[in-house]
Design an enzyme around this catalytic site. Sequence first.
Site, PDB file in Angstrom:
ATOM      1  N   GLU A  94       0.910  -1.152  -0.039  1.00  0.00           N
ATOM      2  CA  GLU A  94       0.075  -0.004   0.037  1.00  0.00           C
ATOM      3  C   GLU A  94       0.766   1.083   0.013  1.00  0.00           C
ATOM      4  O   GLU A  94       2.131   1.218   0.099  1.00  0.00           O
ATOM      5  CB  GLU A  94      -0.993  -0.102   1.127  1.00  0.00           C
ATOM      6  CG  GLU A  94      -2.157  -1.167   1.208  1.00  0.00           C
ATOM      7  CD  GLU A  94      -3.011  -0.969   2.387  1.00  0.00           C
ATOM      8  OE1 GLU A  94      -3.678  -0.075   2.534  1.00  0.00           O
ATOM      9  OE2 GLU A  94      -3.073  -2.115   3.101  1.00  0.00           O
ATOM     10  N   HIS A 114      -9.269   9.199   3.006  1.00  0.00           N
ATOM     11  CA  HIS A 114      -8.651   8.155   2.197  1.00  0.00           C
ATOM     12  C   HIS A 114      -8.917   8.845   0.725  1.00  0.00           C
ATOM     13  O   HIS A 114     -10.208   8.995   0.582  1.00  0.00           O
ATOM     14  CB  HIS A 114      -9.490   6.849   2.353  1.00  0.00           C
ATOM     15  CG  HIS A 114      -8.732   5.917   1.826  1.00  0.00           C
ATOM     16  ND1 HIS A 114      -8.616   5.492   0.419  1.00  0.00           N
ATOM     17  CD2 HIS A 114      -7.882   4.783   2.259  1.00  0.00           C
ATOM     18  CE1 HIS A 114      -7.929   4.257   0.137  1.00  0.00           C
ATOM     19  NE2 HIS A 114      -7.726   3.972   1.431  1.00  0.00           N
ATOM     20  N   ARG A 153      -1.297   9.299   1.333  1.00  0.00           N
ATOM     21  CA  ARG A 153      -2.703   9.651   1.027  1.00  0.00           C
ATOM     22  C   ARG A 153      -3.067  11.090   0.895  1.00  0.00           C
ATOM     23  O   ARG A 153      -3.656  11.410   0.344  1.00  0.00           O
ATOM     24  CB  ARG A 153      -3.332   9.024   2.208  1.00  0.00           C
ATOM     25  CG  ARG A 153      -3.456   7.482   2.075  1.00  0.00           C
ATOM     26  CD  ARG A 153      -4.459   6.815   3.202  1.00  0.00           C
ATOM     27  NE  ARG A 153      -4.204   5.309   3.005  1.00  0.00           N
ATOM     28  CZ  ARG A 153      -4.621   4.550   3.551  1.00  0.00           C
ATOM     29  NH1 ARG A 153      -5.186   4.869   4.834  1.00  0.00           N
ATOM     30  NH2 ARG A 153      -4.336   3.208   3.461  1.00  0.00           N
ATOM     31  N   HIS A 181     -11.327   9.104   6.854  1.00  0.00           N
ATOM     32  CA  HIS A 181     -11.068   7.784   7.047  1.00  0.00           C
ATOM     33  C   HIS A 181     -10.689   7.267   8.265  1.00  0.00           C
ATOM     34  O   HIS A 181     -10.992   6.516   8.993  1.00  0.00           O
ATOM     35  CB  HIS A 181     -10.033   7.404   5.808  1.00  0.00           C
ATOM     36  CG  HIS A 181      -9.826   5.799   5.674  1.00  0.00           C
ATOM     37  ND1 HIS A 181     -10.585   5.092   5.636  1.00  0.00           N
ATOM     38  CD2 HIS A 181      -8.593   5.391   5.613  1.00  0.00           C
ATOM     39  CE1 HIS A 181      -9.980   3.636   5.564  1.00  0.00           C
ATOM     40  NE2 HIS A 181      -8.815   3.867   5.726  1.00  0.00           N
ATOM     41  N   ARG A 234      -0.949   8.618   8.995  1.00  0.00           N
ATOM     42  CA  ARG A 234      -0.872   7.327   9.557  1.00  0.00           C
ATOM     43  C   ARG A 234      -0.415   6.395   7.946  1.00  0.00           C
ATOM     44  O   ARG A 234      -0.986   6.655   6.979  1.00  0.00           O
ATOM     45  CB  ARG A 234      -1.981   6.547   9.903  1.00  0.00           C
ATOM     46  CG  ARG A 234      -2.276   5.095  10.007  1.00  0.00           C
ATOM     47  CD  ARG A 234      -3.458   4.693  10.552  1.00  0.00           C
ATOM     48  NE  ARG A 234      -4.527   4.802   9.577  1.00  0.00           N
ATOM     49  CZ  ARG A 234      -4.969   3.848   8.694  1.00  0.00           C
ATOM     50  NH1 ARG A 234      -4.362   2.916   8.430  1.00  0.00           N
ATOM     51  NH2 ARG A 234      -5.934   4.236   7.891  1.00  0.00           N
TER      52      ARG A 234
HETATM   53  C1  SIN Z   1      -7.033   0.430   2.396  1.00  0.00           C
HETATM   54  O1  SIN Z   1      -7.473  -0.821   2.305  1.00  0.00           O
HETATM   55  O2  SIN Z   1      -7.059   1.156   1.346  1.00  0.00           O
HETATM   56  C2  SIN Z   1      -7.361   1.134   3.813  1.00  0.00           C
HETATM   57  C3  SIN Z   1      -6.211   0.524   4.530  1.00  0.00           C
HETATM   58  C4  SIN Z   1      -6.040   1.360   5.825  1.00  0.00           C
HETATM   59  O3  SIN Z   1      -6.536   2.514   5.946  1.00  0.00           O
HETATM   60  O4  SIN Z   1      -4.879   1.048   6.482  1.00  0.00           O
END
Ligand code: SIN
Length: 495
Positions: A99, A215, A261, A322, A357
């Site tokens: 991610e 998010h 993000r 988020h 985060r």
């Molecule tokens: C996601 O799956 O994009 C969210 C994961 C997260 O916020 O840690």
Amino acid sequence: MAGLFAALEASALGPVLLVTKGQLHEGSTRHAQGGIAAAIGPDDSTEQHLKDTIAAGAGLVDEEMARILVESAPRRIRDLERYGVSFDSEGANRAFGREGAHRNARVLHARGDRTGAAITTALAEQVESGRITVKEHTLATEVLLESGSTVGVRALDQGAGAKCIFESDAVVLATGGAGAAFSHTTNPPVATGDGIALAFDAGAEVTDLEFYQFHPTAFRQPGAPPFLISEALRGEGAVLRNDGGEAFMPRYHELADLAPRDVVARAMVAEMRGAGADHVWLDCSALERVDPIERFPGIAAFCRERGVDLRRDPVPVAPAAHYLMGGVRTDSWARTTVPGLYACGETAATGVHGANRLASNSLLETVVFAKRAVEHIAEGAGGAMAPCPDSTPFAAGRAAPPDHAAVQRLLWEHAGIERSGEALQEGLDAIDGWPEGEPEPSREGHEGRWLGVFAELLLTAALRREESRGAHFRTDFPERDDSRWAQRQVFHRAD
Ligand code: SIN
């Protein structure tokens, strides 16, 4: 997840009462998709995980706490497996997703993108079959104190409409975040900031409330319910495109679609503004390693019901509230500044996230600090976190909002992805206009007041922080200012 895990761990020590305003499995964890970060893959290290966590946090990560987080990860993953969570594998090895802002693929997932649901189901089953007393539909309304120490909670039994008192010398708040304070969110409606307001009312310090993560990719279609489109899709190669079909992220950041993000969310806002649109598009047609429908069955099913085929059609997406980095200020044992009162999960501000985060550190944080809370309670060590000498006394919560929607509009419009001093002040002025008085003695009434407390604290903290850092972006102070603001803001109740 924090509450279920804490209850399970504590049940080995003695009687545990778990009080929840809804049903046992409700909460944000159930909706988590990407997974849980842990540096346990072959080419990974806790040092690299720590570095990524610190880099994402934009200068405000508490390094000691973040080290506890990343170094505890392997043990807590084993605990989850012991409780019946089965993480996905590739052949004989564990499967790791990637991610944003992670330099390595280190995100464990379960049932594809249904990680949170798989974890919640496993933990809830353990709780239901164990020795834990569960009170569902019971809303904790006040932390009870005697001589400044926690002696239990007052609660509202929503079924009977009766008030009740539960006595205990240790109370762990694990009520999740406050996404329901914004018009657009990936959180379920139960996320109304309860634990933050309960702790604040009890005199505990709260911190980092201006740092609210948006998010980048929530599904956006008129009438569609809030739904996350996991960043793990971009980790597998999905790209954001504007209305002209351009993959625009390389223009904004060297990590392109996997930039932090806040960078991605602001880039999307700029593109949407330029096109006069309320969304951009996520193109999943070119994933090379995985089939999107097999790897992301939950997202694929949601999109299919709304006429979007993940293999073929671009997904309409826009940023949404988020995750709250801030919350109740806690130490490495999850202690708050009130003796006997603990907080963990999104309710707490441990300092591991700083101003932003790192993806999938949140599920990890729930179990790491829930475990440490229980270890501390088991030792009977008591005490409280040392108060912050610079904490600001603040009177919040005298006025109640007319309804939840009023708070949601207020925060979305005045304290969203882009903020300014003028807009934040207007938000505070609007709160001044709300009627004063006690909330209705109902769940709705209490939640409304708590949302109001949260909104007032967030707006105040965001107005005072005259810089941009991590998730907090001020159009009137667009630069990071370490000379004045390389510090956390802490508040406690004025009286
Ligand atoms: C996601 O799956 O994009 C969210 C994961 C997260 O916020 O840690």
